[in-house]
Every structure is written in structure tokens, then in C-alpha cells.
Design an enzyme around this catalytic site. Structure first.
Site, PDB file in Angstrom:
ATOM      1  N   THR A 105      39.637  30.210  49.566  1.00 33.68           N
ATOM      2  CA  THR A 105      38.247  30.017  49.966  1.00 33.68           C
ATOM      3  C   THR A 105      38.346  30.134  51.479  1.00 33.68           C
ATOM      4  OG1 THR A 105      35.946  29.136  49.894  1.00 33.68           O
ATOM      5  CG2 THR A 105      37.999  27.690  50.030  1.00 33.68           C
ATOM      6  N   ASP A 126      41.562  28.450  53.743  1.00 30.09           N
ATOM      7  CA  ASP A 126      41.822  29.375  54.767  1.00 30.09           C
ATOM      8  C   ASP A 126      41.567  28.613  56.003  1.00 30.09           C
ATOM      9  OD1 ASP A 126      42.934  31.180  56.633  1.00 30.09           O
ATOM     10  OD2 ASP A 126      41.877  32.764  55.674  1.00 30.09           O
ATOM     11  N   ARG A 184      46.876  31.683  47.888  1.00 28.45           N
ATOM     12  CA  ARG A 184      47.304  31.642  46.502  1.00 28.45           C
ATOM     13  C   ARG A 184      48.888  31.293  46.330  1.00 28.45           C
ATOM     14  NH1 ARG A 184      44.793  36.520  46.707  1.00 28.45           N
ATOM     15  NH2 ARG A 184      42.843  36.642  45.874  1.00 28.45           N
ATOM     16  N   ASP A 231      33.802  34.380  44.440  1.00 31.96           N
ATOM     17  CA  ASP A 231      32.697  35.257  44.459  1.00 31.96           C
ATOM     18  C   ASP A 231      32.352  35.624  42.974  1.00 31.96           C
ATOM     19  OD1 ASP A 231      34.742  36.929  44.792  1.00 31.96           O
ATOM     20  OD2 ASP A 231      33.892  38.153  46.366  1.00 31.96           O
ATOM     21  N   GLU A 255      48.541  42.434  42.857  1.00 32.60           N
ATOM     22  CA  GLU A 255      48.546  41.928  41.342  1.00 32.60           C
ATOM     23  C   GLU A 255      49.890  42.253  41.107  1.00 32.60           C
ATOM     24  OE1 GLU A 255      46.014  43.458  42.821  1.00 32.60           O
ATOM     25  OE2 GLU A 255      44.248  42.249  42.399  1.00 32.60           O
ATOM     26  N   HIS A 275      33.060  41.124  38.559  1.00 33.74           N
ATOM     27  CA  HIS A 275      33.637  41.015  39.982  1.00 33.74           C
ATOM     28  C   HIS A 275      32.472  41.243  40.996  1.00 33.74           C
ATOM     29  CE1 HIS A 275      35.398  42.993  44.070  1.00 33.74           C
ATOM     30  NE2 HIS A 275      36.636  41.932  43.514  1.00 33.74           N
ATOM     31  N   ARG A 304      29.781  40.735  44.143  1.00 33.42           N
ATOM     32  CA  ARG A 304      29.914  40.319  45.261  1.00 33.42           C
ATOM     33  C   ARG A 304      28.748  39.805  46.085  1.00 33.42           C
ATOM     34  NH1 ARG A 304      34.204  43.136  47.622  1.00 33.42           N
ATOM     35  NH2 ARG A 304      33.710  41.620  49.336  1.00 33.42           N
TER      36      ARG A 304
END
Ligand SMILES: *[C@@H]1O[C@H](CO)[C@@H](O)[C@H](O)[C@H]1NC(C)=O
Length: 335
Positions: A83, A113, A161, A196, A281, A308, A310
Site C-alpha cells: 500500500t 511503501d 511483496r 484496490d 507474476e 480488478h 480501480r
């Protein structure tokens, strides 16, 4: 005249005596007013009986509940969320934390972050009642998105991550919450959940029993209604995607989960910040699994349980206008 008055008085006296005698006689007679009294007494007795029955029921122990599930037997779901500070950060994290609080045996690894923990995120985690570990690592300047660059140019959240993977592997770094990594032999699964997206509660039960890497479709991504693995006879045989279908794992971050023992057994498996666009990924998964061994979930990948979504960047035109006039929204109120 005198005599007459005496007679009247006498007559009055006699009538009174007669009345009194009649009343005395009546007192000794059985009275039919006893019947309604008896009925009332009977009703009272019935009610007493009923009350003592109810009291008896209350004293009895309640029936044993159906065998409660044993949460200790469930593998833990480790949810890794990178985040960063922005106008909608708190709204996104409140929404996600409230989804996660519906899921039993879940441990949230929230990675900022930032150089260190921020008060906004620390407070939010403390108030969430979730089991969490708070981590923070600043994205190196060279990797950061430049002003005006579209989001897809550089993969976001890579350092964060990887920081969470480091913590799971016992390299520490927690700045809040649970500091100790899972003890050896812990049954668990690791999922990368950006702040999100929109997650169905069901998704987490789909991933909980993952042996290697489990997969499912993701809605509203890659310019399609959904992207996801194609399944035949219970095995992954390809991927539905419009863009670079020849990537080893053409999947979204939200479309897979990895068994914790597998991640711990492959200490070099992590995200590569220099991976080409769309290959982030794959940079993790190619260390871990052969595409044919992916475990399809969500009814053989026919159900979409994560989207997904936004969040639109809020426009602050009026805020800036008011700030120029010294009348901006109170900066002491956290948004
Ligand atoms: C998935 O497909 C396999 C093979 O066709 C089948 O045996 C299995 O029941 C399916 N699973 C679900 C959840 O639909």
C-alpha cells in the site's frame, strides 16, 4: 296525632327487624356465587402449573450446539497487501480490512511503501481487530513511477511483496503487530491482495486448501470481462487472455495463491522488479510450479470471485481553490 306517630314508628321498627332476620337467614344459605370463584381458582392453578413447567425448562441446560468448527485445524491464509499513501488510501484499506475480517484464520501482512510505519496505517491496523504484521519498505528511487508515467510502465509493489516474503522466511522487519514468523511446519497459503481490488468472502475458502499453486479467474482485467485459466477434465490446459498469451503464466496477481510450505522450500522465489511488463507474476511462479500442475479452484475456474476494480482518483479542484483562500478542509481531520 301523637298516637299516629307512635304507630308509624312501630311499623318502621317491625319492617327493619323483618329485613334483618331475612338477611341473617340468607347468610347461612349456600350461595351460587361460589361457582365463578371455583372456576377462577382452577384457572389460577392451571397458570401456576404452566409457570412451573416454564421454570423447569429454563433450569434445563440448553441443547448442545452442532459440533463447532475447530479454527485451529484450518490452514492460515497469509494475505500480502502492498500500500502507498494517496487520497483514497484509507478508504481502500478500510474496505479491504472489513472484507478480511469476515475470514477465519487469516493473517494480514500490510506493507507500506514508506521509510517507516505511518500513523494512518498503524491506527487502522490497531482498530481492525485482525491478526496482522505491519511492514514498511520504500521503493528505491530508480524503480519509482515518474510524474505523468502511466501505471503499467513499472510494476508497483514489488519491494513490498518481497519484504513480506522475507518476513515469512524469518528475516524479520516487522514494525508492528505480530513480529514472529510462522513456526516451521505451519500449514498455510499465501495470497497477494492489492488494496484496490474487490474480493468475495468465498474466494478465501477456495484458496485455503492449496497444495502447490491454486488458480481462478479475475474479473474486469486485461481489457476483458475476465481473464483466467482454461480447464479441461479438472486440469489447467491454457489461459483466457487477450494480451501476450505466451507469457509462462499470463495471470493477474489476484488470480493465484501459493502454499506456504512450497514458498519456504524455494527460498529464491520472489518477484523480479526488472521483469518485463506483464511478467511480474511469472517471475515468481516460474520458481514454484509447472503450469500443468496449477490447481483450478472456483468450480474449475468458471466462477469469478475477485474483481480488478480501480478507484477513480478524486479531483481536488475545489479543495485547492479554498486552500488558496485559506479556507481549505481542516487538515487535522483524517480522510
Ligand atoms: C471439475 O472437473 C472435474 C473433471 O471434469 C470434475 O471431476 C470435478 O467435479 C469438477 N469440480 C467442480 C468443483 O466442478
Amino acid at each position: 296525632m301523637k298516637l299516629k306517630l307512635k304507630n308509624v314508628f312501630l311499623a318502621y321498627f317491625l319492617v327493619s327487624i323483618a329485613g334483618l332476620l331475612y338477611a341473617l337467614v340468607q347468610l347461612g344459605q349456600p350461595c351460587d356465587c361460589l361457582l365463578p370463584l371455583r372456576a377462577a381458582a382452577e384457572q389460577l392453578r392451571q397458570k401456576d402449573l404452566k409457570i412451573s413447567q416454564l421454570q423447569e425448562n429454563l433450569r434445563r441446560p440448553p441443547p448442545a450446539p452442532a459440533q463447532p468448527p475447530e479454527p485451529e485445524a484450518l490452514p492460515t491464509i497469509y494475505v500480502i497487501t502492498p500500500t502507498y499513501a494517496r487520497l483514497v488510501q484509507k478508504a481502500e484499506l478500510v474496505r479491504l480490512s472489513q472484507t478480511l475480517s469476515l475470514v477465519p484464520r487469516l493473517h494480514w501482512l500490510l506493507v507500506e511503501d514508506a521509510e517507516g510505519p505511518t500513523p494512518l496505517v498503524s491506527k487502522l491496523l490497531a482498530a481492525s481487530h485482525l491478526l496482522f504484521t505491519h511492514l514498511a519498505v520504500l521503493t528505491p528511487k530508480a524503480q519509482r513511477l515518474r510524474e505523468g508515467e502511466p501505471g503499467w510502465v513499472r510494476p508497483r509493489g514489488v519491494e513490498q511483496r518481497n519484504k513480506a516474503l522475507d518476513w515469512l522466511r524469518g528475516r524479520g522487519g516487522a514494525v508492528g503487530g505480530e513480529k514472529d514468523p510462522p513456526p516451521p511446519g505451519t500449514q498455510g497459503v499465501v495470497y497477494f491482495a492489492d488494496d484496490d481490488n474487490t474480493y468475495s468472502q468465498e474466494l478465501f475458502e477456495e484458496m485455503r486448501w492449496t497444495h502447490g499453486v491454486s488458480v481462478w479467474p479475475v474479473g474486469l482485467v486485461g481489457g476483458l470481462r475476465f481473464e483466467g485459466p482454461q480447464v479441461q477434465d479438472g486440469r489447467v490446459v491454457g489461459f483466457h487472455t487477450a494480451w501476450e498469451p505466451n507469457r509462462p503464466f499470463p495471470m493477474d496477481m489476484a488470480g493465484f495463491a501459493v502454499a506456504l510450505p512450497l514458498l519456504l522450500a524455494k527460498p529464491n522465489a520472489q518477484f523480479d522488479a526488472t521483469a518485463p511488463r506483464g511478467h511480474l507474476e511469472s517471475s515468481l511462479l516460474s520458481h514454484l510450479v509447472d503450469p500443468k500442475d496449477l490447481e483450478p479452484r472456483a468450480a474449475n475456474c468458471t466462477r469469478v470471485l475477485v474483481w480488478h476494480t480501480r478507484t477513480e482518483k478524486p479531483k481536488m479542484k475545489q479543495e485547492e481553490q479554498l486552500q488558496r483562500q485559506g479556507r481549505g478542509s481542516n487538515p487535522d481531520i483524517e480522510v
